[in-house]
Design an enzyme around this catalytic site. Structure first.
Site, mmCIF file in Angstrom:
data_model
loop_
_atom_site.group_PDB
_atom_site.id
_atom_site.type_symbol
_atom_site.label_atom_id
_atom_site.label_comp_id
_atom_site.label_asym_id
_atom_site.label_seq_id
_atom_site.Cartn_x
_atom_site.Cartn_y
_atom_site.Cartn_z
ATOM 1 N N CYS A 120 0.840 -1.189 0.000
ATOM 2 C CA CYS A 120 0.000 0.000 0.000
ATOM 3 C C CYS A 120 0.883 1.250 0.000
ATOM 4 C CB CYS A 120 -0.975 -0.049 1.176
ATOM 5 S SG CYS A 120 -2.254 1.230 1.133
ATOM 6 N N ASP A 167 -9.393 -2.096 -7.512
ATOM 7 C CA ASP A 167 -8.537 -1.186 -6.766
ATOM 8 C C ASP A 167 -8.819 0.246 -7.207
ATOM 9 O OD1 ASP A 167 -6.446 0.161 -5.455
ATOM 10 O OD2 ASP A 167 -5.097 -1.547 -5.698
ATOM 11 N N HIS A 196 -8.075 -3.935 -3.232
ATOM 12 C CA HIS A 196 -6.922 -3.282 -2.612
ATOM 13 C C HIS A 196 -6.744 -3.787 -1.177
ATOM 14 C CE1 HIS A 196 -4.010 0.002 -2.234
ATOM 15 N NE2 HIS A 196 -4.399 0.035 -0.974
#
Length: 133
Positions: free
Chosen positions: A23, A69, A101
């Protein structure tokens, strides 16, 4: 990260250092992959990596991406492919279908498809590091 990298190289004698960024951590792997501060990188569902950061890498980079995502979108993924081609370093992107995500760190492990995507993303990192380290 910089003091840790310096310590590993100077005090521990590390010849190569790999970085894994999940991330938001992905942007730091890219930043420190510039000028060989990190030798090889792995990103999972990257967030907010600028084109300049990605284009500045000086070593091999692999990305585990999620189909769903809103941050690392399909368009951004395709732009990243073009940027990585121009960077001239070995690169690889795996697209994991049906996951969103965050799948590589937080997912519903009771869902077999989610679990295998998480496990494959981990294997991707290990394989990449083993090859380039």
């Amino acid at each position: 990260m910089e003091p840790t990298i310096k310590y590993a190289r100077q005090e521990l004698g590390a010849e190569k250092i790999a970085g894994a960024g999940y991330c938001f951590g992905a942007k730091y792997v890219c930043r420190f992959s510039k000028d060989k501060k990190l030798d090889v990188g792995y990103l999972a569902h990257p967030s907010f990596v600028s084109h300049e950061e990605l284009g500045g890498i000086t070593g091999p980079l692999t990305i585990a991406a999620a189909e769903i995502d809103q941050i690392f979108t399909a368009q951004l993924r395709h732009e990243s492919e073009d940027i990585l081609n121009k960077a001239g370093q070995p690169w690889h992107i795996s697209l994991h279908g049906g996951v969103s995500h965050g799948f590589a760190v937080r997912t519903d492990l009771s869902n077999k498809a989610f679990k295998v995507a998480k496990e494959q993303a981990f294997v991707q990192a290990l394989s990449w590091f083993n090859h380039y380290m």
